[in-house]
Design a protein around this motif. Structure first.
Motif, PDB file in Angstrom:
ATOM      1  N   PRO A  44       0.794  -1.348   0.188  1.00 57.51           N
ATOM      2  CA  PRO A  44       0.026   0.182  -0.189  1.00 57.51           C
ATOM      3  C   PRO A  44       0.933   1.279   0.182  1.00 57.51           C
ATOM      4  CG  PRO A  44      -0.091  -1.033   2.184  1.00 57.51           C
ATOM      5  CD  PRO A  44       0.557  -2.005   1.280  1.00 57.51           C
ATOM      6  N   THR A  45       2.066   1.407   0.567  1.00 61.80           N
ATOM      7  CA  THR A  45       2.533   2.503   0.773  1.00 61.80           C
ATOM      8  C   THR A  45       3.486   2.958  -0.784  1.00 61.80           C
ATOM      9  OG1 THR A  45       4.650   1.234   1.459  1.00 61.80           O
ATOM     10  CG2 THR A  45       3.159   2.316   3.279  1.00 61.80           C
ATOM     11  N   THR A  46       3.986   1.837  -1.451  1.00 61.26           N
ATOM     12  CA  THR A  46       4.566   2.224  -2.492  1.00 61.26           C
ATOM     13  C   THR A  46       4.057   1.810  -3.673  1.00 61.26           C
ATOM     14  OG1 THR A  46       5.692   0.033  -2.775  1.00 61.26           O
ATOM     15  CG2 THR A  46       6.924   1.663  -1.458  1.00 61.26           C
ATOM     16  N   GLY A  47       2.901   0.940  -3.678  1.00 57.05           N
ATOM     17  CA  GLY A  47       2.099   0.673  -4.974  1.00 57.05           C
ATOM     18  C   GLY A  47       2.763  -0.685  -5.772  1.00 57.05           C
ATOM     19  N   ARG A  48       3.936  -1.304  -5.263  1.00 58.91           N
ATOM     20  CA  ARG A  48       4.662  -1.938  -6.091  1.00 58.91           C
ATOM     21  C   ARG A  48       3.677  -3.534  -5.971  1.00 58.91           C
ATOM     22  NH1 ARG A  48      11.004  -1.927  -5.065  1.00 58.91           N
ATOM     23  NH2 ARG A  48      11.147  -2.953  -6.921  1.00 58.91           N
ATOM     24  N   THR A  49       3.763  -4.036  -6.931  1.00 59.35           N
ATOM     25  CA  THR A  49       2.917  -5.404  -7.037  1.00 59.35           C
ATOM     26  C   THR A  49       4.057  -6.442  -6.570  1.00 59.35           C
ATOM     27  OG1 THR A  49       1.885  -4.793  -9.105  1.00 59.35           O
ATOM     28  CG2 THR A  49       1.917  -7.162  -8.499  1.00 59.35           C
ATOM     29  N   LEU A  50       3.317  -7.293  -5.588  1.00 53.78           N
ATOM     30  CA  LEU A  50       4.115  -8.453  -4.985  1.00 53.78           C
ATOM     31  C   LEU A  50       3.846  -9.643  -5.641  1.00 53.78           C
ATOM     32  CD1 LEU A  50       3.463  -7.657  -1.096  1.00 53.78           C
ATOM     33  CD2 LEU A  50       5.640  -7.345  -2.303  1.00 53.78           C
ATOM     34  N   CYS A  51       2.654  -9.889  -5.725  1.00 54.44           N
ATOM     35  CA  CYS A  51       1.994 -10.989  -6.480  1.00 54.44           C
ATOM     36  C   CYS A  51       1.041 -10.615  -7.582  1.00 54.44           C
ATOM     37  CB  CYS A  51       1.250 -11.946  -5.541  1.00 54.44           C
ATOM     38  SG  CYS A  51       2.269 -12.585  -4.099  1.00 54.44           S
ATOM     39  N   ALA A  52       1.293 -11.071  -8.831  1.00 51.54           N
ATOM     40  CA  ALA A  52       0.362 -10.832 -10.076  1.00 51.54           C
ATOM     41  C   ALA A  52      -0.628 -11.877 -10.173  1.00 51.54           C
ATOM     42  CB  ALA A  52       1.437 -10.773 -11.262  1.00 51.54           C
ATOM     43  N   THR A  53      -0.541 -13.068  -9.561  1.00 53.11           N
ATOM     44  CA  THR A  53      -1.530 -14.128  -9.758  1.00 53.11           C
ATOM     45  C   THR A  53      -1.749 -14.650  -8.467  1.00 53.11           C
ATOM     46  OG1 THR A  53       0.115 -15.818 -10.426  1.00 53.11           O
ATOM     47  CG2 THR A  53      -0.847 -14.478 -12.172  1.00 53.11           C
ATOM     48  N   HIS A  54      -2.947 -15.478  -8.352  1.00 48.45           N
ATOM     49  CA  HIS A  54      -3.103 -16.247  -7.295  1.00 48.45           C
ATOM     50  C   HIS A  54      -2.200 -17.539  -7.137  1.00 48.45           C
ATOM     51  CE1 HIS A  54      -6.963 -14.513  -6.593  1.00 48.45           C
ATOM     52  NE2 HIS A  54      -7.392 -14.600  -7.686  1.00 48.45           N
ATOM     53  N   ASP A  55      -1.613 -17.810  -8.321  1.00 49.57           N
ATOM     54  CA  ASP A  55      -0.578 -19.103  -7.830  1.00 49.57           C
ATOM     55  C   ASP A  55       0.873 -18.557  -7.345  1.00 49.57           C
ATOM     56  OD1 ASP A  55       0.609 -21.538  -8.372  1.00 49.57           O
ATOM     57  OD2 ASP A  55       1.767 -20.844 -10.077  1.00 49.57           O
ATOM     58  N   GLU A  56       0.892 -17.193  -7.538  1.00 47.66           N
ATOM     59  CA  GLU A  56       2.171 -16.500  -6.901  1.00 47.66           C
ATOM     60  C   GLU A  56       1.814 -16.307  -5.334  1.00 47.66           C
ATOM     61  OE1 GLU A  56       3.757 -12.943  -8.559  1.00 47.66           O
ATOM     62  OE2 GLU A  56       3.941 -14.050 -10.242  1.00 47.66           O
ATOM     63  N   GLU A  57       0.442 -15.882  -5.079  1.00 44.67           N
ATOM     64  CA  GLU A  57      -0.040 -15.778  -3.613  1.00 44.67           C
ATOM     65  C   GLU A  57       0.223 -16.983  -3.095  1.00 44.67           C
ATOM     66  OE1 GLU A  57      -3.950 -13.993  -3.363  1.00 44.67           O
ATOM     67  OE2 GLU A  57      -3.417 -12.563  -4.969  1.00 44.67           O
ATOM     68  N   ASP A  58      -0.348 -18.175  -3.637  1.00 46.64           N
ATOM     69  CA  ASP A  58       0.005 -19.453  -2.952  1.00 46.64           C
ATOM     70  C   ASP A  58       1.356 -19.798  -2.671  1.00 46.64           C
ATOM     71  OD1 ASP A  58      -2.855 -19.704  -2.992  1.00 46.64           O
ATOM     72  OD2 ASP A  58      -3.037 -20.774  -4.804  1.00 46.64           O
ATOM     73  N   ALA A  59       2.206 -19.545  -3.613  1.00 42.89           N
ATOM     74  CA  ALA A  59       3.537 -19.714  -3.421  1.00 42.89           C
ATOM     75  C   ALA A  59       4.019 -18.830  -2.361  1.00 42.89           C
ATOM     76  CB  ALA A  59       4.259 -19.421  -4.879  1.00 42.89           C
ATOM     77  N   PHE A  60       3.875 -17.690  -2.214  1.00 39.86           N
ATOM     78  CA  PHE A  60       4.465 -16.972  -1.010  1.00 39.86           C
ATOM     79  C   PHE A  60       3.604 -17.478   0.301  1.00 39.86           C
ATOM     80  CE2 PHE A  60       5.787 -13.671  -4.036  1.00 39.86           C
ATOM     81  CZ  PHE A  60       6.652 -13.029  -3.108  1.00 39.86           C
ATOM     82  N   ALA A  61       2.478 -17.939   0.228  1.00 40.09           N
ATOM     83  CA  ALA A  61       2.179 -18.648   1.525  1.00 40.09           C
ATOM     84  C   ALA A  61       2.551 -19.908   1.860  1.00 40.09           C
ATOM     85  CB  ALA A  61       0.508 -18.904   1.309  1.00 40.09           C
ATOM     86  N   GLU A  62       3.067 -20.660   0.741  1.00 31.96           N
ATOM     87  CA  GLU A  62       3.821 -21.711   1.028  1.00 31.96           C
ATOM     88  C   GLU A  62       5.088 -21.619   1.660  1.00 31.96           C
ATOM     89  OE1 GLU A  62       5.299 -25.556  -1.574  1.00 31.96           O
ATOM     90  OE2 GLU A  62       3.558 -24.670  -2.066  1.00 31.96           O
ATOM     91  N   ALA A  63       5.668 -20.544   0.973  1.00 34.98           N
ATOM     92  CA  ALA A  63       7.145 -20.048   1.723  1.00 34.98           C
ATOM     93  C   ALA A  63       7.127 -19.517   2.941  1.00 34.98           C
ATOM     94  CB  ALA A  63       7.697 -19.019   0.635  1.00 34.98           C
ATOM     95  N   TYR A  64       6.158 -18.865   3.202  1.00 35.19           N
ATOM     96  CA  TYR A  64       5.634 -18.564   4.664  1.00 35.19           C
ATOM     97  C   TYR A  64       5.702 -19.612   5.611  1.00 35.19           C
ATOM     98  CZ  TYR A  64       4.181 -15.912   8.527  1.00 35.19           C
ATOM     99  OH  TYR A  64       3.792 -15.439  10.197  1.00 35.19           O
ATOM    100  N   ARG A  65       5.250 -20.798   5.143  1.00 37.66           N
ATOM    101  CA  ARG A  65       5.120 -22.022   6.079  1.00 37.66           C
ATOM    102  C   ARG A  65       6.443 -22.414   6.337  1.00 37.66           C
ATOM    103  NH1 ARG A  65       0.114 -22.297   3.467  1.00 37.66           N
ATOM    104  NH2 ARG A  65       1.136 -23.872   1.759  1.00 37.66           N
ATOM    105  N   ILE A  66       7.321 -22.317   5.225  1.00 40.50           N
ATOM    106  CA  ILE A  66       8.573 -23.024   5.494  1.00 40.50           C
ATOM    107  C   ILE A  66       9.411 -22.228   6.222  1.00 40.50           C
ATOM    108  CG2 ILE A  66      10.758 -23.236   4.259  1.00 40.50           C
ATOM    109  CD1 ILE A  66       9.117 -23.941   1.708  1.00 40.50           C
ATOM    110  N   ASP A  67       9.255 -20.734   6.311  1.00 40.73           N
ATOM    111  CA  ASP A  67      10.112 -19.871   7.254  1.00 40.73           C
ATOM    112  C   ASP A  67       9.417 -18.628   6.931  1.00 40.73           C
ATOM    113  OD1 ASP A  67      11.923 -17.797   8.257  1.00 40.73           O
ATOM    114  OD2 ASP A  67      13.388 -19.422   8.304  1.00 40.73           O
TER     115      ASP A  67
END
Length: 111
Positions: A44-67
């Motif tokens: 929200p502060t910079t407006g930079r896109t972190l994830c462009a698709t739901h697949d990327e969002e799922d990948a970031f969630a899976e990465a969060y579960r790892i560490d």
């Protein structure tokens, strides 16, 4: 950036619920009225896109579960920062960042 719920409109911090809502309740209210989730997750502060698709969002969630630090390390590596810079920003040794990133599989990093 503000919450997408027209009745709420709270300024969002770095953390977002879903695709632009301040809480799960706001998201449920809007989705019950027929609204759809946005296709991108962004800061929200910079407006930079972190994830462009739901697949990327799922990948970031899976990465969060790892560490819990892994999604941010991946994001900073995407921004072409060195391990020394990532370590300085996240307050740990650059080797630690490299070891944490090594926990992720190639398939996860590709997603």
């Amino acid at each position: 950036m503000l919450c997408l719920n027209p009745r709420c409109r709270k300024p969002l911090s770095e953390y977002q619920w879903g695709g632009g809502y301040c809480s799960g309740e706001c998201m449920e209210v809007c989705l019950d009225k027929g609204a759809t989730l946005t296709m991108s997750l962004h800061r929200p502060t910079t407006g930079r896109t972190l994830c462009a698709t739901h697949d990327e969002e799922d990948a970031f969630a899976e990465a969060y579960r790892i560490d819990p630090r892994l999604p941010r390390i991946i994001y900073l590596r995407r921004a072409c920062l060195t391990y020394q810079e990532i370590g300085r920003r996240m307050h740990f040794n650059p080797k630690t960042g490299h070891k944490i990133l090594a926990k992720a599989t190639r398939k996860l990093l590709r997603r």
